[in-house]
Write a protein that holds these residues in place. Structure first.
Motif, PDB file in Angstrom:
ATOM      1  N   LEU A  62       0.848  -1.195   0.000  1.00 51.01           N
ATOM      2  CA  LEU A  62       0.000   0.000   0.000  1.00 51.01           C
ATOM      3  C   LEU A  62       0.882   1.243   0.000  1.00 51.01           C
ATOM      4  N   ILE A  63       0.529   2.189  -0.860  1.00 46.41           N
ATOM      5  CA  ILE A  63       1.193   3.500  -0.896  1.00 46.41           C
ATOM      6  C   ILE A  63       0.158   4.568  -0.555  1.00 46.41           C
ATOM      7  N   ILE A  64       0.478   5.378   0.455  1.00 45.72           N
ATOM      8  CA  ILE A  64      -0.388   6.476   0.906  1.00 45.72           C
ATOM      9  C   ILE A  64       0.266   7.775   0.460  1.00 45.72           C
ATOM     10  N   ILE A  65      -0.441   8.553  -0.336  1.00 45.14           N
ATOM     11  CA  ILE A  65       0.149   9.733  -0.953  1.00 45.14           C
ATOM     12  C   ILE A  65      -0.467  11.034  -0.425  1.00 45.14           C
ATOM     13  N   ASP A  66       0.295  11.779   0.355  1.00 47.25           N
ATOM     14  CA  ASP A  66       0.083  13.206   0.643  1.00 47.25           C
ATOM     15  C   ASP A  66      -1.265  13.582   1.271  1.00 47.25           C
ATOM     16  N   ILE A  67      -1.784  12.791   2.175  1.00 52.83           N
ATOM     17  CA  ILE A  67      -3.058  13.151   2.820  1.00 52.83           C
ATOM     18  C   ILE A  67      -2.707  14.006   4.034  1.00 52.83           C
TER      19      ILE A  67
ATOM     20  N   PRO B   1       3.244  -4.497   3.213  1.00 51.61           N
ATOM     21  CA  PRO B   1       4.158  -3.359   3.365  1.00 51.61           C
ATOM     22  C   PRO B   1       3.409  -2.058   3.060  1.00 51.61           C
ATOM     23  N   ILE B   2       3.696  -1.039   3.837  1.00 51.79           N
ATOM     24  CA  ILE B   2       3.029   0.254   3.677  1.00 51.79           C
ATOM     25  C   ILE B   2       4.088   1.333   3.508  1.00 51.79           C
ATOM     26  N   LEU B   3       3.944   2.123   2.441  1.00 51.83           N
ATOM     27  CA  LEU B   3       4.806   3.285   2.217  1.00 51.83           C
ATOM     28  C   LEU B   3       3.952   4.531   2.348  1.00 51.83           C
ATOM     29  N   TRP B   4       4.476   5.516   3.061  1.00 56.21           N
ATOM     30  CA  TRP B   4       3.715   6.696   3.434  1.00 56.21           C
ATOM     31  C   TRP B   4       4.480   7.933   2.970  1.00 56.21           C
ATOM     32  N   LEU B   5       3.849   8.725   2.132  1.00 60.50           N
ATOM     33  CA  LEU B   5       4.487   9.896   1.524  1.00 60.50           C
ATOM     34  C   LEU B   5       3.882  11.205   2.015  1.00 60.50           C
ATOM     35  N   GLU B   6       4.729  12.214   2.093  1.00 58.38           N
ATOM     36  CA  GLU B   6       4.280  13.579   2.372  1.00 58.38           C
ATOM     37  C   GLU B   6       4.962  14.532   1.397  1.00 58.38           C
ATOM     38  N   GLN B   7       4.163  15.354   0.748  1.00 58.61           N
ATOM     39  CA  GLN B   7       4.657  16.362  -0.194  1.00 58.61           C
ATOM     40  C   GLN B   7       5.080  17.614   0.575  1.00 58.61           C
ATOM     41  N   ASN B   8       6.348  17.992   0.462  1.00 65.13           N
ATOM     42  CA  ASN B   8       6.859  19.227   1.035  1.00 65.13           C
ATOM     43  C   ASN B   8       6.227  19.515   2.411  1.00 65.13           C
ATOM     44  N   PRO B   9       6.449  18.621   3.382  1.00 68.77           N
ATOM     45  CA  PRO B   9       5.727  18.713   4.659  1.00 68.77           C
ATOM     46  C   PRO B   9       5.956  20.012   5.434  1.00 68.77           C
ATOM     47  N   ASP B  10       7.121  20.646   5.265  1.00 68.85           N
ATOM     48  CA  ASP B  10       7.355  21.903   5.980  1.00 68.85           C
ATOM     49  C   ASP B  10       6.409  23.000   5.510  1.00 68.85           C
ATOM     50  N   LYS B  11       5.991  22.935   4.249  1.00 68.20           N
ATOM     51  CA  LYS B  11       5.083  23.949   3.707  1.00 68.20           C
ATOM     52  C   LYS B  11       3.615  23.513   3.771  1.00 68.20           C
ATOM     53  N   LEU B  12       3.348  22.226   3.485  1.00 72.15           N
ATOM     54  CA  LEU B  12       1.962  21.757   3.402  1.00 72.15           C
ATOM     55  C   LEU B  12       1.432  21.169   4.701  1.00 72.15           C
ATOM     56  N   GLY B  13       2.305  20.876   5.645  1.00 71.74           N
ATOM     57  CA  GLY B  13       1.877  20.302   6.918  1.00 71.74           C
ATOM     58  C   GLY B  13       2.016  18.784   6.917  1.00 71.74           C
ATOM     59  N   SER B  14       1.730  18.206   8.064  1.00 70.72           N
ATOM     60  CA  SER B  14       1.866  16.764   8.269  1.00 70.72           C
ATOM     61  C   SER B  14       0.620  16.028   7.821  1.00 70.72           C
TER      62      SER B  14
ATOM     63  N   THR C  13       2.879  -5.542  -6.781  1.00 68.33           N
ATOM     64  CA  THR C  13       1.578  -4.883  -6.918  1.00 68.33           C
ATOM     65  C   THR C  13       1.431  -3.833  -5.821  1.00 68.33           C
ATOM     66  N   TRP C  14       0.951  -2.660  -6.208  1.00 67.89           N
ATOM     67  CA  TRP C  14       0.753  -1.569  -5.241  1.00 67.89           C
ATOM     68  C   TRP C  14      -0.678  -1.054  -5.288  1.00 67.89           C
ATOM     69  N   LEU C  15      -1.326  -1.031  -4.137  1.00 62.25           N
ATOM     70  CA  LEU C  15      -2.582  -0.302  -3.956  1.00 62.25           C
ATOM     71  C   LEU C  15      -2.184   1.144  -3.690  1.00 62.25           C
ATOM     72  N   ILE C  16      -2.917   2.071  -4.296  1.00 58.99           N
ATOM     73  CA  ILE C  16      -2.585   3.482  -4.106  1.00 58.99           C
ATOM     74  C   ILE C  16      -3.811   4.248  -3.621  1.00 58.99           C
ATOM     75  N   CYS C  17      -3.571   5.050  -2.563  1.00 58.18           N
ATOM     76  CA  CYS C  17      -4.603   5.956  -2.061  1.00 58.18           C
ATOM     77  C   CYS C  17      -3.952   7.316  -1.849  1.00 58.18           C
ATOM     78  N   GLY C  18      -4.765   8.368  -1.786  1.00 59.39           N
ATOM     79  CA  GLY C  18      -4.217   9.670  -1.471  1.00 59.39           C
ATOM     80  C   GLY C  18      -4.775  10.818  -2.285  1.00 59.39           C
ATOM     81  N   ILE C  19      -4.048  11.934  -2.212  1.00 57.30           N
ATOM     82  CA  ILE C  19      -4.449  13.170  -2.885  1.00 57.30           C
ATOM     83  C   ILE C  19      -3.220  13.810  -3.523  1.00 57.30           C
ATOM     84  N   GLU C  20      -3.356  14.712  -4.385  1.00 57.85           N
ATOM     85  CA  GLU C  20      -4.513  14.916  -5.228  1.00 57.85           C
ATOM     86  C   GLU C  20      -4.451  13.927  -6.373  1.00 57.85           C
TER      87      GLU C  20
END
Length: 179
Positions: A9-14, A45-58, A97-104
């Motif tokens: 699972l990949i979690i993108i930028d929530i 396995p879970i991968l967790w992403l954050e886009q530019n966290p200092d600017k966009l938040g956690s 294989t990767w399940l993908i969730c998140g924004i945008e």
């Protein structure tokens, strides 16, 4: 069909205020929490992403609390595939294989899913676990990704596909998540 032995699972930028501005944000966060819990029950396995966290938040509290035992991978490119730390984690996970969730959906989700697909990974977009600020952009992302060969699934569909059997040890936990 999905297999828990070969799926992650990949979690993108929530994260930050944006997570509260996307279309149907309460449903998105709730569904993603269920997806994360389901992935944990199934040992994915879970991968967790954050886009530019200092600017966009956690990452929003409801999800970061579930992921507290692992750290987020910070990224600055919209396509996480351009981030070496992420690609190393993808390879280390040893799944195809990767399940993908998140924004945008039409930006970071689209670009990351497209990149993984091009690299030969099987990608399943969990359609009720993605969003954009507008529904039209979410729909556009799904359409474009399907045209690239990415599969689309839903929260319940992918979790039951991974469990496979009502006699499985994980079945009751998954059932309780969905109810």
């Amino acid at each position: 069909m999905l297999s828990k032995e070969s799926t992650g699972l990949i979690i993108i930028d929530i994260q930050g205020q944006l997570a509260r501005l996307v279309h149907d944000s309460d449903v998105l966060v709730s569904n993603c929490a269920k997806l994360i819990k389901g992935a944990q029950v199934l040992g994915l396995p879970i991968l967790w992403l954050e886009q530019n966290p200092d600017k966009l938040g956690s990452t929003v509290d409801e999800l970061s609390a579930l992921l507290a035992d692992q750290g987020a991978i910070a990224k600055f490119t919209f396509d996480a595939g351009e981030e070496p730390q992420f690609m190393q984690a993808v390879r280390t996970a040893n799944v195809d294989t990767w399940l993908i969730c998140g924004i945008e959906a039409h930006i970071c989700v689209y670009q990351t899913a497209s990149h993984l697909q091009q690299l030969g990974f099987k990608v399943q977009l969990v359609c009720d676990c993605i969003s954009s600020r507008t529904l039209a952009n979410k729909d556009l992302a799904i359409t474009k990704l399907v045209n690239l060969g990415v599969d689309v699934s839903g929260l319940e569909m992918c979790l039951y596909e991974l469990v496979k059997d009502c006699r499985a040890v994980e079945f009751k936990d998954i059932l309780n998540l969905i109810r």
